[in-house]
Each structure stands twice: as structure tokens, then as C-alpha cells.
Design a protein around this motif. Structure first.
Motif, PDB file in Angstrom:
ATOM      1  N   ALA A  68     -81.953  31.780   2.248  1.00 55.92           N
ATOM      2  CA  ALA A  68     -82.179  30.579   1.443  1.00 55.92           C
ATOM      3  C   ALA A  68     -83.585  30.050   1.716  1.00 55.92           C
ATOM      4  CB  ALA A  68     -81.123  29.535   1.754  1.00 55.92           C
ATOM      5  N   PRO A  69     -84.611  30.795   1.271  1.00 54.55           N
ATOM      6  CA  PRO A  69     -85.976  30.452   1.647  1.00 54.55           C
ATOM      7  C   PRO A  69     -86.575  29.228   0.952  1.00 54.55           C
ATOM      8  CG  PRO A  69     -85.978  32.315   0.158  1.00 54.55           C
ATOM      9  CD  PRO A  69     -84.543  32.013   0.484  1.00 54.55           C
ATOM     10  N   GLU A  70     -85.993  28.787  -0.155  1.00 51.05           N
ATOM     11  CA  GLU A  70     -86.572  27.667  -0.902  1.00 51.05           C
ATOM     12  C   GLU A  70     -85.901  26.357  -0.509  1.00 51.05           C
ATOM     13  OE1 GLU A  70     -88.954  29.107  -2.399  1.00 51.05           O
ATOM     14  OE2 GLU A  70     -88.063  31.063  -2.684  1.00 51.05           O
ATOM     15  N   THR A  71     -86.709  25.313  -0.389  1.00 54.14           N
ATOM     16  CA  THR A  71     -86.199  23.967  -0.154  1.00 54.14           C
ATOM     17  C   THR A  71     -86.430  23.161  -1.425  1.00 54.14           C
ATOM     18  OG1 THR A  71     -86.699  24.072   2.199  1.00 54.14           O
ATOM     19  CG2 THR A  71     -86.420  21.877   1.252  1.00 54.14           C
ATOM     20  N   VAL A  72     -85.373  22.505  -1.882  1.00 50.13           N
ATOM     21  CA  VAL A  72     -85.461  21.677  -3.081  1.00 50.13           C
ATOM     22  C   VAL A  72     -85.093  20.252  -2.702  1.00 50.13           C
ATOM     23  CG1 VAL A  72     -84.677  21.349  -5.460  1.00 50.13           C
ATOM     24  CG2 VAL A  72     -84.791  23.655  -4.502  1.00 50.13           C
ATOM     25  N   ILE A  73     -85.892  19.311  -3.178  1.00 54.96           N
ATOM     26  CA  ILE A  73     -85.639  17.890  -2.986  1.00 54.96           C
ATOM     27  C   ILE A  73     -85.030  17.384  -4.292  1.00 54.96           C
ATOM     28  CG2 ILE A  73     -86.656  15.646  -2.468  1.00 54.96           C
ATOM     29  CD1 ILE A  73     -86.992  17.904  -0.244  1.00 54.96           C
ATOM     30  N   ILE A  74     -83.868  16.765  -4.205  1.00 55.37           N
ATOM     31  CA  ILE A  74     -83.177  16.290  -5.402  1.00 55.37           C
ATOM     32  C   ILE A  74     -82.931  14.793  -5.276  1.00 55.37           C
ATOM     33  CG2 ILE A  74     -81.158  16.563  -6.897  1.00 55.37           C
ATOM     34  CD1 ILE A  74     -80.689  19.297  -5.497  1.00 55.37           C
ATOM     35  N   ASP A  75     -83.358  14.058  -6.297  1.00 55.16           N
ATOM     36  CA  ASP A  75     -83.040  12.637  -6.404  1.00 55.16           C
ATOM     37  C   ASP A  75     -81.834  12.527  -7.323  1.00 55.16           C
ATOM     38  OD1 ASP A  75     -85.259  11.489  -4.900  1.00 55.16           O
ATOM     39  OD2 ASP A  75     -86.520  12.214  -6.532  1.00 55.16           O
ATOM     40  N   ILE A  76     -80.856  11.735  -6.927  1.00 55.60           N
ATOM     41  CA  ILE A  76     -79.623  11.599  -7.697  1.00 55.60           C
ATOM     42  C   ILE A  76     -79.400  10.144  -8.072  1.00 55.60           C
ATOM     43  CG2 ILE A  76     -77.104  11.796  -7.608  1.00 55.60           C
ATOM     44  CD1 ILE A  76     -77.465  14.163  -5.726  1.00 55.60           C
ATOM     45  N   MET A  77     -79.050   9.933  -9.332  1.00 54.40           N
ATOM     46  CA  MET A  77     -78.674   8.619  -9.828  1.00 54.40           C
ATOM     47  C   MET A  77     -77.179   8.660 -10.139  1.00 54.40           C
ATOM     48  SD  MET A  77     -80.273   6.614 -13.121  1.00 54.40           S
ATOM     49  CE  MET A  77     -81.944   6.778 -12.506  1.00 54.40           C
ATOM     50  N   MET A  78     -76.453   7.671  -9.648  1.00 55.88           N
ATOM     51  CA  MET A  78     -75.005   7.618  -9.830  1.00 55.88           C
ATOM     52  C   MET A  78     -74.626   6.743 -11.021  1.00 55.88           C
ATOM     53  SD  MET A  78     -73.900   9.504  -7.340  1.00 55.88           S
ATOM     54  CE  MET A  78     -72.158   9.130  -7.253  1.00 55.88           C
ATOM     55  N   ASP A  79     -73.422   7.008 -11.583  1.00 52.73           N
ATOM     56  CA  ASP A  79     -72.870   6.171 -12.652  1.00 52.73           C
ATOM     57  C   ASP A  79     -72.440   4.815 -12.114  1.00 52.73           C
ATOM     58  OD1 ASP A  79     -73.093   8.004 -14.712  1.00 52.73           O
ATOM     59  OD2 ASP A  79     -71.098   8.827 -14.400  1.00 52.73           O
ATOM     60  N   LEU A 100     -78.918  20.207   3.307  1.00 52.53           N
ATOM     61  CA  LEU A 100     -79.468  20.037   4.653  1.00 52.53           C
ATOM     62  C   LEU A 100     -79.475  18.581   5.095  1.00 52.53           C
ATOM     63  CD1 LEU A 100     -82.553  22.399   4.225  1.00 52.53           C
ATOM     64  CD2 LEU A 100     -80.322  22.964   5.214  1.00 52.53           C
ATOM     65  N   GLU A 101     -79.820  17.678   4.180  1.00 56.26           N
ATOM     66  CA  GLU A 101     -79.918  16.253   4.495  1.00 56.26           C
ATOM     67  C   GLU A 101     -79.544  15.457   3.257  1.00 56.26           C
ATOM     68  OE1 GLU A 101     -83.592  14.983   6.528  1.00 56.26           O
ATOM     69  OE2 GLU A 101     -84.041  17.116   6.779  1.00 56.26           O
ATOM     70  N   VAL A 102     -78.988  14.259   3.487  1.00 54.51           N
ATOM     71  CA  VAL A 102     -78.626  13.347   2.403  1.00 54.51           C
ATOM     72  C   VAL A 102     -78.990  11.936   2.840  1.00 54.51           C
ATOM     73  CG1 VAL A 102     -76.773  12.439   0.948  1.00 54.51           C
ATOM     74  CG2 VAL A 102     -76.645  14.791   1.776  1.00 54.51           C
ATOM     75  N   TYR A 103     -79.663  11.206   1.972  1.00 54.67           N
ATOM     76  CA  TYR A 103     -80.039   9.826   2.257  1.00 54.67           C
ATOM     77  C   TYR A 103     -79.630   8.931   1.103  1.00 54.67           C
ATOM     78  CZ  TYR A 103     -83.040  11.941   5.779  1.00 54.67           C
ATOM     79  OH  TYR A 103     -83.498  12.668   6.842  1.00 54.67           O
ATOM     80  N   LEU A 104     -78.993   7.813   1.393  1.00 59.09           N
ATOM     81  CA  LEU A 104     -78.771   6.744   0.430  1.00 59.09           C
ATOM     82  C   LEU A 104     -80.090   5.985   0.382  1.00 59.09           C
ATOM     83  CD1 LEU A 104     -76.854   5.056  -1.360  1.00 59.09           C
ATOM     84  CD2 LEU A 104     -76.223   3.794   0.708  1.00 59.09           C
ATOM     85  N   THR A 105     -80.637   5.788  -0.815  1.00 64.08           N
ATOM     86  CA  THR A 105     -81.980   5.218  -0.928  1.00 64.08           C
ATOM     87  C   THR A 105     -82.005   3.960  -1.785  1.00 64.08           C
ATOM     88  OG1 THR A 105     -82.501   6.619  -2.849  1.00 64.08           O
ATOM     89  CG2 THR A 105     -83.070   7.481  -0.675  1.00 64.08           C
ATOM     90  N   SER A 106     -83.103   3.239  -1.692  1.00 60.64           N
ATOM     91  CA  SER A 106     -83.358   2.115  -2.584  1.00 60.64           C
ATOM     92  C   SER A 106     -84.253   2.636  -3.705  1.00 60.64           C
ATOM     93  CB  SER A 106     -84.053   0.980  -1.827  1.00 60.64           C
ATOM     94  OG  SER A 106     -85.304   1.420  -1.356  1.00 60.64           O
ATOM     95  N   GLY A 107     -84.405   1.841  -4.745  1.00 63.38           N
ATOM     96  CA  GLY A 107     -85.283   2.242  -5.835  1.00 63.38           C
ATOM     97  C   GLY A 107     -84.517   2.801  -7.021  1.00 63.38           C
ATOM     98  N   GLU A 108     -85.218   3.534  -7.850  1.00 65.34           N
ATOM     99  CA  GLU A 108     -84.660   4.032  -9.106  1.00 65.34           C
ATOM    100  C   GLU A 108     -83.493   4.991  -8.895  1.00 65.34           C
ATOM    101  OE1 GLU A 108     -86.220   6.499 -13.046  1.00 65.34           O
ATOM    102  OE2 GLU A 108     -87.649   5.963 -11.474  1.00 65.34           O
ATOM    103  N   TYR A 109     -83.584   5.847  -7.894  1.00 61.45           N
ATOM    104  CA  TYR A 109     -82.519   6.812  -7.610  1.00 61.45           C
ATOM    105  C   TYR A 109     -81.694   6.339  -6.431  1.00 61.45           C
ATOM    106  CZ  TYR A 109     -84.550   9.929 -11.027  1.00 61.45           C
ATOM    107  OH  TYR A 109     -84.993  10.467 -12.213  1.00 61.45           O
ATOM    108  N   GLY A 136     -69.359  11.354 -11.054  1.00 59.99           N
ATOM    109  CA  GLY A 136     -70.145  10.147 -10.816  1.00 59.99           C
ATOM    110  C   GLY A 136     -71.644  10.336 -10.840  1.00 59.99           C
ATOM    111  N   ILE A 137     -72.128  11.580 -10.900  1.00 57.51           N
ATOM    112  CA  ILE A 137     -73.578  11.793 -10.962  1.00 57.51           C
ATOM    113  C   ILE A 137     -74.023  11.632 -12.409  1.00 57.51           C
ATOM    114  CG2 ILE A 137     -75.448  13.455 -10.676  1.00 57.51           C
ATOM    115  CD1 ILE A 137     -73.944  14.587  -8.283  1.00 57.51           C
ATOM    116  N   ARG A 138     -74.924  10.682 -12.646  1.00 59.02           N
ATOM    117  CA  ARG A 138     -75.422  10.433 -13.999  1.00 59.02           C
ATOM    118  C   ARG A 138     -76.661  11.256 -14.306  1.00 59.02           C
ATOM    119  NH1 ARG A 138     -77.937   4.841 -15.997  1.00 59.02           N
ATOM    120  NH2 ARG A 138     -77.534   4.439 -13.827  1.00 59.02           N
ATOM    121  N   HIS A 139     -77.556  11.370 -13.308  1.00 55.25           N
ATOM    122  CA  HIS A 139     -78.846  12.022 -13.567  1.00 55.25           C
ATOM    123  C   HIS A 139     -79.402  12.554 -12.248  1.00 55.25           C
ATOM    124  CE1 HIS A 139     -82.812  12.644 -15.337  1.00 55.25           C
ATOM    125  NE2 HIS A 139     -83.342  11.929 -14.383  1.00 55.25           N
TER     126      HIS A 139
END
Length: 158
Positions: A68-79, A100-109, A136-139
Motif C-alpha cells: 500500500a505505497p500511496e497515502t491519500v488524505i481524505i476530508d469527509i463531510m457528514m449529513d 491510518l489516522e482519523v481526526y474530527l475537525t473544525s471547519g468546512e469538513y 451518513g457521508i455526504r461529501h
């Protein structure tokens, strides 16, 4: 009963830096590196563990060699943002080995997640067969990491 947390001093910080660099150091090696005799070094290290400064020890694995050589950063917006939706996403993320990691964030996502995949095909499979099946994932929005410039743990104050 949990022990009371004491502020760390310069020697504690030396121990933390040495263990962050190489968590496999023996107590004798660590003691020599930080300038203590083995017994006080062992006591300090155990105190740092008991007080939660050291949460555990782990090995850094090579994603590429593991397929799994590629790392992808994904921003998720919930319904929704209720407790059930948050709990559901948290459980789903914990079950996905690519995550690998999950963060609850502030802001648009609402969430920032880091995943390891095998190229664009592996990423498409992850999206279609795993991520988009979580209710529950909107975008989402994704970015492939081109290169990791720094990887490390928590900062250790001076």
C-alpha cells in the motif's frame, strides 16, 4: 488509583526524545544516552509510562513493502452531526485496515482521514467498496500525498 502527574524535567525530555527516536533501546542503552545510571532511568521511564506521557510502543512499518505505497488524505463531510452518526463513523473507521489516522475537525469538513492504498485502483476500490458504504457521508475530497517530508510523534517541549 492512578498516580498524580508530575511536570517533566530536562532528563525526562531526554528520555522521551531518545525513545521516540528508537523505542527498542534497552534500559542500559537509554540510561547511557541520557546520562543516568540504569535504576533511576528505569524508574523515570516507568513513571512516564504510568503517568501517560508514554502511551505505548510500536513499530514503524513500510507501507510500500506491505503493498500500500500511496497515502491519500481524505476530508469527509457528514449529513448529520449527532452522537449516533459520530459513533457510527468512528466504529467504521476502526474496522478499515487501510485507515491510518482519523481526526474530527473544525471547519468546512468534519473529518480528516489518512489512508494507505495500492495506487489509484486501490483507492477506487477503497472508496467504492468501503468508504461510500458508510451511512451518513455526504461529501468527500481527496488528495494523494506525493512525498512525506516529516513523520513523527507528539512534540516534546524544550
Amino acid at each position: 488509583m492512578p498516580s498524580e502527574t508530575k511536570p517533566i524535567d530536562a532528563i525526562d525530555r531526554k528520555i522521551l526524545r531518545a525513545l521516540r527516536r528508537d523505542g527498542r533501546l534497552s534500559n542500559n542503552q537509554l540510561a547511557e544516552e541520557v546520562g543516568l545510571s540504569p535504576s533511576p532511568c528505569w524508574q523515570r521511564t516507568r513513571r512516564l509510562e504510568a503517568e501517560g506521557y508514554i502511551r505505548g510502543y510500536t513499530a514503524l512499518l513500510d507501507q510500500e513493502k506491505l503493498g500500500a505505497p500511496e497515502t491519500v488524505i481524505i476530508d469527509i463531510m457528514m449529513d448529520r452531526h449527532d452522537e449516533a452518526a459520530l459513533d457510527n463513523l468512528g466504529r467504521a473507521m476502526a474496522e478499515l485496515p487501510e485507515v491510518l489516522e482519523v481526526y474530527l475537525t473544525s471547519g468546512e469538513y468534519d473529518y480528516f482521514i489518512k489512508v494507505a492504498v495500492n495506487g489509484t485502483k486501490g483507492y477506487e476500490e477503497f472508496l467504492r467498496n468501503k468508504l461510500y458504504r458508510i451511512p451518513g457521508i455526504r461529501h468527500s475530497r481527496s488528495s494523494f500525498a506525493l512525498r512525506c517530508l516529516k513523520q513523527g510523534g507528539a512534540p516534546i517541549p524544550d
